[in-house]
Design an enzyme around this catalytic site. Structure first.
Site, PDB file in Angstrom:
ATOM      1  N   SER A 112       0.970  -1.400   0.186  1.00  0.00           N
ATOM      2  CA  SER A 112      -0.191  -0.351   0.192  1.00  0.00           C
ATOM      3  C   SER A 112       0.690   1.281  -0.264  1.00  0.00           C
ATOM      4  CB  SER A 112      -1.122   0.177   1.056  1.00  0.00           C
ATOM      5  OG  SER A 112       0.403   0.302   2.507  1.00  0.00           O
ATOM      6  N   GLN A 114       2.149   4.169   1.756  1.00  0.00           N
ATOM      7  CA  GLN A 114       1.420   4.354   3.658  1.00  0.00           C
ATOM      8  C   GLN A 114       3.040   5.150   3.887  1.00  0.00           C
ATOM      9  OE1 GLN A 114       3.782   0.434   5.186  1.00  0.00           O
ATOM     10  NE2 GLN A 114       2.776  -0.499   3.325  1.00  0.00           N
ATOM     11  N   HIS A 116       4.413   6.046   8.114  1.00  0.00           N
ATOM     12  CA  HIS A 116       5.051   5.466   9.564  1.00  0.00           C
ATOM     13  C   HIS A 116       4.726   6.505  10.454  1.00  0.00           C
ATOM     14  CE1 HIS A 116       5.720   1.560   7.409  1.00  0.00           C
ATOM     15  NE2 HIS A 116       6.442   1.901   6.962  1.00  0.00           N
ATOM     16  N   LYS A 139       7.937   3.571  13.555  1.00  0.00           N
ATOM     17  CA  LYS A 139       8.747   2.240  12.645  1.00  0.00           C
ATOM     18  C   LYS A 139       9.272   3.443  11.436  1.00  0.00           C
ATOM     19  CE  LYS A 139       6.974  -1.210   9.944  1.00  0.00           C
ATOM     20  NZ  LYS A 139       5.517  -1.760   9.151  1.00  0.00           N
ATOM     21  N   GLU A 141      12.296   2.962   8.799  1.00  0.00           N
ATOM     22  CA  GLU A 141      12.773   1.433   8.637  1.00  0.00           C
ATOM     23  C   GLU A 141      13.812   1.495   7.154  1.00  0.00           C
ATOM     24  OE1 GLU A 141       8.426   0.129   7.405  1.00  0.00           O
ATOM     25  OE2 GLU A 141       8.851   0.786   6.141  1.00  0.00           O
ATOM     26  N   HIS A 281       5.723   6.287   0.611  1.00  0.00           N
ATOM     27  CA  HIS A 281       6.238   5.171   0.169  1.00  0.00           C
ATOM     28  C   HIS A 281       5.750   3.492   0.064  1.00  0.00           C
ATOM     29  CE1 HIS A 281       6.168   4.108   4.221  1.00  0.00           C
ATOM     30  NE2 HIS A 281       6.857   2.885   4.217  1.00  0.00           N
ATOM     31  N   ARG A 300      -2.161   4.120   6.059  1.00  0.00           N
ATOM     32  CA  ARG A 300      -2.682   3.278   4.439  1.00  0.00           C
ATOM     33  C   ARG A 300      -3.086   4.486   3.890  1.00  0.00           C
ATOM     34  NH1 ARG A 300      -2.933  -1.278   7.695  1.00  0.00           N
ATOM     35  NH2 ARG A 300      -1.079  -2.891   7.430  1.00  0.00           N
ATOM     36  N   LYS A 306      -7.174  -2.942   3.103  1.00  0.00           N
ATOM     37  CA  LYS A 306      -7.131  -1.973   4.616  1.00  0.00           C
ATOM     38  C   LYS A 306      -7.563  -0.770   4.122  1.00  0.00           C
ATOM     39  CE  LYS A 306      -3.592  -5.541   5.131  1.00  0.00           C
ATOM     40  NZ  LYS A 306      -1.850  -6.023   6.034  1.00  0.00           N
TER      41      LYS A 306
END
Length: 426
Positions: A112, A114, A116, A139, A141, A281, A300, A306
């Site tokens: 998706s 999205q 964080h 989060k 990453e 991203h 998202r 979702k």
């Protein structure tokens, strides 16, 4: 083995619909090679993620023992190291929990659009919607390519978005004229880091993601029809294949238009990107090692069945714009190890080592002042430390305790490839 500072652990697998199918997935390959207890290969199932760590949604366990890694580390805090325990306990970490989560991802279908949340936002979202945002941690990453990998990451330079606005009528039709006018003016004159630039980018992105459904479905249908019939113009050529790929996977989804506002990167094995909180991203295809702060929080907005939380996504982005190179993590030397590269993003929770040892050779890693998790992704060999030895092969996942120096030995015909995530308090 459990009393030793180096021991094997059992990861968990996750089946999401975007994962690669059966043994085409590196997740399934590693799980099958390591003979993970309870793992039974389904050649028709999508194997998306392999989790290695202490996150409660997929906790690793000690091999051959009925105990989670978190429980074992809580009982033996010396394996975490006193500095790491002190630092992350002060930051709110629960006893025995690692500050990072290490994963393998095998991506067949785009993830998706999205972002964080940062720590403050994560705490607020968890309090407000604990059934959706299930922990209170941020989060950040890093994705490190195992195979050729593609992704959308961060906003394009304003000038490039402006080019798409003026050359792609189906995209421009979704943005109100007043917002387009201000955006084009800022794109040609404003400092991309200025408040003005961030404001016009936020207005444009918000307008796109909240566009009328009938309008964007019609525009996307027109765009796809044009691309399939006669191809893209020169300005659009770079995104044509991406648009068609995303629309084939998510027909009529507003997220497809993010191809005109986000960087699209094509990476080779060994290349890495880092995504801080508030960076939009979407991973598109390939196999990666992924490391992040211990969290499963995702906001998202597109390319997903979702929950789409567009208000929180729009409000939580940093709206930094620029070339994708700003997200790249360049490997550096690690001590004097000849076959090891260090990927060290600008956060305290984790760093990652890529270890590629030719057959018959060895590599020495000095003690690290914090815990590590390592996975063998290719070949076979052994780890030696303090008179002890552990034989390893593809798919094996290991825990290495704080302060433990190890010698890595490659055996067999091919190289020994290991990826090792770790944390230090310094």
């Amino acid at each position: 083995m459990s009393h030793l500072p180096v021991f094997k652990i059992v990861p968990t697998t996750q089946k999401y619909d975007w994962g690669k199918i059966g043994l085409s997935s590196k997740v399934a390959q590693y799980a099958a090679a390591a003979k993970i207890p309870g793992f039974s290969l389904d050649e028709k199932a999508p194997y998306a993620e392999l989790w290695m760590g202490t996150h409660p949604n997929g906790p690793s366990r000690l091999a051959g023992a009925d105990i989670t890694l978190a429980e074992h580390l809580a009982a033996h805090p010396e394996l975490m190291g006193p500095k790491v325990v002190s630092r992350f306990r002060d930051a709110g970490a629960e006893e025995g929990n690692l500050p990072f989560l290490f994963k393998v991802l095998a991506i067949e279908k785009a993830l998706s659009i999205q972002t964080h949340p940062d720590k403050k936002t994560a705490e607020a979202l968890h309090k407000e919607k604990p059934n959706v945002y299930k922990d209170a941690n941020h989060k950040p990453e890093m994705a490190l390519a195992l195979t050729p990998f593609t992704a959308m990451c961060g906003f394009l330079p304003l000038s490039q978005i402006a080019t798409y606005l003026t050359s792609t009528p189906e995209f421009a039709a979704l943005i109100p004229e007043t917002i387009t006018t201000k955006f084009l003016a800022a794109a040609s004159s404003a400092d991309p880091t200025s408040p003005e630039a961030k404001t016009v980018l936020k207005d444009l992105f918000s307008a796109l993601m909240t566009a009328d459904e009938a309008a964007f479905k019609a525009s996307l249908a027109d765009l796809v029809k044009r691309y399939e019939a006669s191809g893209a113009n020169a300005d659009e050529a770079g995104v044509k294949d991406l648009v068609l790929r995303l629309n084939s996977q998510f027909p009529g989804d507003i997220g497809v238009f993010c191809a005109f506002i986000l960087n699209y990167v094509k990476m080779q094995p060994g290349e890495a990107i880092f995504l801080a909180a508030g960076e939009p991203h979407a991973y598109v295809s390939g196999d990666i090692m992924e490391c992040m702060a211990t969290s499963d929080n995702v906001i998202r907005a597109g390319l997903t069945p979702k929950l789409r939380d567009i208000p929180n996504l729009v409000s939580g982005l940093t709206y930094g714009a620029g070339d994708a190179s700003r997200h790249m993590v360049k490997p550096a030397a690690f001590d004097s190890a000849a076959h090891t590269a260090l990927y060290n993003p600008p956060i305290p929770e984790f760093s990652v080592l890529q270890v590629l040892i030719p057959s018959g050779e060895t590599e020495v890693h000095p003690p690290i002042e914090g815990p590590s998790i390592a996975i063998v992704t290719e070949g076979k060999g052994a780890l030696e430390w303090a008179g002890e030895k552990l034989v390893v092969a593809e798919g094996d996942v290991l825990f290495i305790g704080a302060g433990t120096g190890v010698k890595l030995l490659a055996s067999g015909d091919g190289q020994l490839a290991i990826y090792r995530a770790f944390v230090e308090a310094s």
